[in-house]
Write a protein that holds these residues in place. Structure first.
Motif, PDB file in Angstrom:
ATOM      1  N   THR A  52       0.818  -1.220   0.000  1.00 56.27           N
ATOM      2  CA  THR A  52       0.000   0.000   0.000  1.00 56.27           C
ATOM      3  C   THR A  52       0.850   1.267   0.000  1.00 56.27           C
ATOM      4  OG1 THR A  52      -0.169  -0.086   2.416  1.00 56.27           O
ATOM      5  CG2 THR A  52      -1.940  -1.128   1.144  1.00 56.27           C
ATOM      6  N   HIS A  53       2.166   1.141  -0.119  1.00 60.97           N
ATOM      7  CA  HIS A  53       3.052   2.304  -0.136  1.00 60.97           C
ATOM      8  C   HIS A  53       4.123   2.125  -1.205  1.00 60.97           C
ATOM      9  CE1 HIS A  53       1.386   2.352   3.997  1.00 60.97           C
ATOM     10  NE2 HIS A  53       1.465   3.671   3.879  1.00 60.97           N
ATOM     11  N   SER A  54       4.534   3.242  -1.769  1.00 56.72           N
ATOM     12  CA  SER A  54       5.569   3.223  -2.794  1.00 56.72           C
ATOM     13  C   SER A  54       6.543   4.367  -2.513  1.00 56.72           C
ATOM     14  CB  SER A  54       4.943   3.405  -4.180  1.00 56.72           C
ATOM     15  OG  SER A  54       5.934   3.600  -5.164  1.00 56.72           O
ATOM     16  N   PRO A  55       7.841   4.200  -2.820  1.00 53.46           N
ATOM     17  CA  PRO A  55       8.784   5.307  -2.612  1.00 53.46           C
ATOM     18  C   PRO A  55       8.380   6.570  -3.364  1.00 53.46           C
ATOM     19  CG  PRO A  55       9.952   3.266  -3.033  1.00 53.46           C
ATOM     20  CD  PRO A  55       8.517   2.984  -3.300  1.00 53.46           C
ATOM     21  N   MET A  56       7.759   6.397  -4.504  1.00 54.36           N
ATOM     22  CA  MET A  56       7.175   7.511  -5.237  1.00 54.36           C
ATOM     23  C   MET A  56       5.677   7.275  -5.295  1.00 54.36           C
ATOM     24  SD  MET A  56       5.611   8.729  -8.117  1.00 54.36           S
ATOM     25  CE  MET A  56       5.720   7.324  -9.220  1.00 54.36           C
ATOM     26  N   PHE A  57       4.912   8.253  -4.883  1.00 58.85           N
ATOM     27  CA  PHE A  57       3.462   8.095  -4.926  1.00 58.85           C
ATOM     28  C   PHE A  57       2.839   9.443  -5.280  1.00 58.85           C
ATOM     29  CE2 PHE A  57       4.762   9.214  -0.703  1.00 58.85           C
ATOM     30  CZ  PHE A  57       3.791  10.061  -0.196  1.00 58.85           C
ATOM     31  N   HIS A  58       1.537   9.477  -5.399  1.00 58.52           N
ATOM     32  CA  HIS A  58       0.842  10.695  -5.812  1.00 58.52           C
ATOM     33  C   HIS A  58      -0.083  11.164  -4.692  1.00 58.52           C
ATOM     34  CE1 HIS A  58       2.029   8.665  -9.527  1.00 58.52           C
ATOM     35  NE2 HIS A  58       2.068   9.868 -10.070  1.00 58.52           N
ATOM     36  N   GLN A  59      -0.110  12.446  -4.498  1.00 63.73           N
ATOM     37  CA  GLN A  59      -0.906  13.020  -3.420  1.00 63.73           C
ATOM     38  C   GLN A  59      -1.612  14.273  -3.927  1.00 63.73           C
ATOM     39  OE1 GLN A  59       1.191  14.816  -0.007  1.00 63.73           O
ATOM     40  NE2 GLN A  59       0.045  13.427   1.325  1.00 63.73           N
ATOM     41  N   VAL A  60      -2.752  14.562  -3.328  1.00 64.80           N
ATOM     42  CA  VAL A  60      -3.422  15.828  -3.612  1.00 64.80           C
ATOM     43  C   VAL A  60      -3.659  16.539  -2.283  1.00 64.80           C
ATOM     44  CG1 VAL A  60      -5.701  14.693  -3.638  1.00 64.80           C
ATOM     45  CG2 VAL A  60      -5.421  16.963  -4.654  1.00 64.80           C
ATOM     46  N   GLU A  61      -3.141  17.746  -2.191  1.00 67.38           N
ATOM     47  CA  GLU A  61      -3.355  18.588  -1.020  1.00 67.38           C
ATOM     48  C   GLU A  61      -4.440  19.588  -1.357  1.00 67.38           C
ATOM     49  OE1 GLU A  61      -1.719  18.801   1.990  1.00 67.38           O
ATOM     50  OE2 GLU A  61      -0.340  17.132   1.650  1.00 67.38           O
ATOM     51  N   GLY A  62      -5.258  19.887  -0.369  1.00 68.70           N
ATOM     52  CA  GLY A  62      -6.300  20.881  -0.552  1.00 68.70           C
ATOM     53  C   GLY A  62      -6.203  21.958   0.512  1.00 68.70           C
ATOM     54  N   LEU A  63      -6.511  23.191   0.147  1.00 68.30           N
ATOM     55  CA  LEU A  63      -6.440  24.311   1.085  1.00 68.30           C
ATOM     56  C   LEU A  63      -7.573  25.284   0.809  1.00 68.30           C
ATOM     57  CD1 LEU A  63      -4.765  25.911   3.265  1.00 68.30           C
ATOM     58  CD2 LEU A  63      -3.631  27.048   1.331  1.00 68.30           C
ATOM     59  N   TRP A  64      -8.257  25.660   1.866  1.00 69.70           N
ATOM     60  CA  TRP A  64      -9.298  26.689   1.770  1.00 69.70           C
ATOM     61  C   TRP A  64      -9.121  27.614   2.959  1.00 69.70           C
ATOM     62  CZ3 TRP A  64     -15.292  25.624   1.220  1.00 69.70           C
ATOM     63  CH2 TRP A  64     -15.957  26.829   0.953  1.00 69.70           C
ATOM     64  N   VAL A  65      -8.729  28.852   2.703  1.00 69.30           N
ATOM     65  CA  VAL A  65      -8.490  29.835   3.757  1.00 69.30           C
ATOM     66  C   VAL A  65      -9.309  31.083   3.466  1.00 69.30           C
ATOM     67  CG1 VAL A  65      -6.776  31.342   4.848  1.00 69.30           C
ATOM     68  CG2 VAL A  65      -6.174  28.990   4.275  1.00 69.30           C
ATOM     69  N   GLY A  66      -9.996  31.554   4.491  1.00 68.98           N
ATOM     70  CA  GLY A  66     -10.784  32.779   4.389  1.00 68.98           C
ATOM     71  C   GLY A  66     -10.982  33.355   5.777  1.00 68.98           C
ATOM     72  N   GLU A  67     -11.969  34.195   5.909  1.00 64.48           N
ATOM     73  CA  GLU A  67     -12.208  34.831   7.198  1.00 64.48           C
ATOM     74  C   GLU A  67     -13.134  34.018   8.091  1.00 64.48           C
ATOM     75  OE1 GLU A  67     -13.394  38.872   6.782  1.00 64.48           O
ATOM     76  OE2 GLU A  67     -11.630  39.458   5.622  1.00 64.48           O
ATOM     77  N   ASN A  68     -13.807  33.016   7.530  1.00 70.34           N
ATOM     78  CA  ASN A  68     -14.743  32.253   8.362  1.00 70.34           C
ATOM     79  C   ASN A  68     -14.938  30.845   7.785  1.00 70.34           C
ATOM     80  OD1 ASN A  68     -16.585  31.701  10.427  1.00 70.34           O
ATOM     81  ND2 ASN A  68     -18.322  32.470   9.243  1.00 70.34           N
ATOM     82  N   ILE A  69     -13.825  30.098   7.684  1.00 75.62           N
ATOM     83  CA  ILE A  69     -13.874  28.742   7.143  1.00 75.62           C
ATOM     84  C   ILE A  69     -13.643  27.761   8.289  1.00 75.62           C
ATOM     85  CG2 ILE A  69     -12.924  27.159   5.427  1.00 75.62           C
ATOM     86  CD1 ILE A  69     -14.238  29.679   4.293  1.00 75.62           C
ATOM     87  N   SER A  70     -14.540  26.807   8.451  1.00 77.18           N
ATOM     88  CA  SER A  70     -14.494  25.937   9.623  1.00 77.18           C
ATOM     89  C   SER A  70     -14.455  24.459   9.240  1.00 77.18           C
ATOM     90  CB  SER A  70     -15.715  26.207  10.509  1.00 77.18           C
ATOM     91  OG  SER A  70     -16.893  25.782   9.829  1.00 77.18           O
ATOM     92  N   PHE A  71     -14.453  23.615  10.267  1.00 79.66           N
ATOM     93  CA  PHE A  71     -14.511  22.161  10.071  1.00 79.66           C
ATOM     94  C   PHE A  71     -15.789  21.760   9.343  1.00 79.66           C
ATOM     95  CE2 PHE A  71     -10.964  20.366  12.430  1.00 79.66           C
ATOM     96  CZ  PHE A  71     -10.914  19.077  11.915  1.00 79.66           C
ATOM     97  N   LYS A  72     -16.827  22.519   9.552  1.00 82.28           N
ATOM     98  CA  LYS A  72     -18.089  22.226   8.860  1.00 82.28           C
ATOM     99  C   LYS A  72     -17.893  22.282   7.352  1.00 82.28           C
ATOM    100  CE  LYS A  72     -20.867  25.597   8.436  1.00 82.28           C
ATOM    101  NZ  LYS A  72     -21.793  26.721   8.711  1.00 82.28           N
ATOM    102  N   ASP A  73     -17.154  23.275   6.896  1.00 83.52           N
ATOM    103  CA  ASP A  73     -16.881  23.407   5.461  1.00 83.52           C
ATOM    104  C   ASP A  73     -16.003  22.256   4.968  1.00 83.52           C
ATOM    105  OD1 ASP A  73     -18.137  26.100   5.080  1.00 83.52           O
ATOM    106  OD2 ASP A  73     -16.598  26.641   6.542  1.00 83.52           O
TER     107      ASP A  73
END
Length: 347
Positions: free
Chosen positions: A216-237
């Protein structure tokens, strides 16, 4: 008919009777060879008077030219016949349908990545791409993971024999999180001095590297990071966005999502995201698909933003793991073995 005319006709007839180049060369030797009949006639000139020798010599030369012409003509005829046979043997029926060499297809990881980008694009996320050879700052320190911090061992990676301005070795990025910092810093500079800054909403898919190698792991693998930053972004979002993504990616709403408390230096609080399928071969199993959390205030500060004003969430998902679940693959290494029997299933 003179004896020379008869000899010319005899040569022409013998040449015409040959069916192979070897037979023709044998016939040539009988007339023009060292012991050939024409050669014998030329030798006999020595016994003739001078006046007869000149006339007889001219006649023999005419004979020789005629025999050589007949020889050349027969050689060409045999060569043409051989070529005709060869062309006939190698003839192509142009009316037959063509033979296809087969067509390729997108790799399953490429397909999964494109699908992820399309889904998040429909939710207003930009797609960012950046260097795979990174500095220590962007890979670790900017993400609240300073030198000698024990959390670095969670992301042991590979290093390159080059150093940055601070004397630290460059590394092969262990995650695509550096692009969150790079993108957010560029965004903050773009809107510096303005009263209102648009929200940061971005994903960063790409190759990453760690010292791992198993089913289930490889020395080279693929990942997607996500980011959402604002004045009122929470765990709900975060929950709403990720649930919408998972539902669209697997094309089913027959699944559950849960957040399990965890630790990451760049988020606080942090959570692992698990999903459970309610149908199909994975029914009833909880499977980890992502790490996530509220962006740590220090990381927001490193983005060039005020953590008292801006807040948001981040997540990181293994594209290979998502592809394994979507396509029912049990061993991650099959994606990279190059076995066409395996890859042809995804056409």
């Amino acid at each position: 008919m003179t004896d020379l005319e008869q000899l010319l006709q005899a040569a022409q007839a013998e040449f015409a009777a040959t069916s192979t180049p070897a037979e023709l060369e044998n016939a040539k030797a009988r007339f023009l060879g060292k012991a050939g009949r024409v050669t014998e006639l030329l030798k006999g000139l020595a016994a003739l008077p001078v006046d007869e020798k000149k006339a007889r010599g001219a006649e023999i030369n005419v004979l020789k030219s005629g025999i050589e012409a007949a020889l050349t003509e027969r050689r060409q005829a045999l060569a043409d016949a051989e070529l005709a046979l060869q062309l006939k043997a190698e003839a192509l029926d142009v009316t037959l349908p063509g033979r296809s060499r087969g067509t390729g297809a997108l790799h399953p990881i490429t397909r999964a990545m494109a699908r992820i980008e399309a889904i998040f694009g429909s939710m207003g996320f930009d797609v960012a791409d950046g260097p795979e050879i990174e500095t220590d700052w962007f890979s670790f320190s900017a993400l609240n993971n300073p030198e000698n911090h024990p959390a670095r061992s969670m992301q042991d990676t590979f290093y390159v024999d080059m150093k940055d301005e601070g004397g630290r070795y460059f590394n092969l990025r262990p995650h695509t999180s550096p692009m969150q910092i790079r993108y957010a810093q560029a965004h903050a500079r773009r809107y510096a001095g303005q009263d209102h800054m648009p929200e940061i909403r971005v994903i960063a898919p790409g190759r990453t590297y760690r010292v791992d190698n198993d089913a289930t792991h490889s020395p080279m693998f693929h990942q997607v990071e996500g980011l959402w930053v604002g004045e009122n972004i929470s765990f709900k979002d975060l929950k709403a966005v990720y649930l919408n993504f998972i539902t669209a990616f697997f094309e089913t709403d027959q699944l559950q999502l849960r957040f399990r408390p965890s630790y990451f230096p760049f988020t606080e609080p942090s959570a692992e995201i698990d999903i459970m399928f309610e149908s199909g071969p994975l029914k009833g199993r909880w499977l980890e698909v992502s790490g996530s959390g509220q962006v740590h205030p220090q990381v927001v500060r490193n983005m060039g933003l005020d953590p008292e004003r801006y807040i948001g969430f981040a997540f990181g998902s293994g594209i290979d793991r998502l592809a394994m679940l979507r396509y029912g693959v049990n061993d991650l290494r099959q994606f990279f073995d190059g076995d066409l029997r395996f890859l042809s299933q995804f056409k």
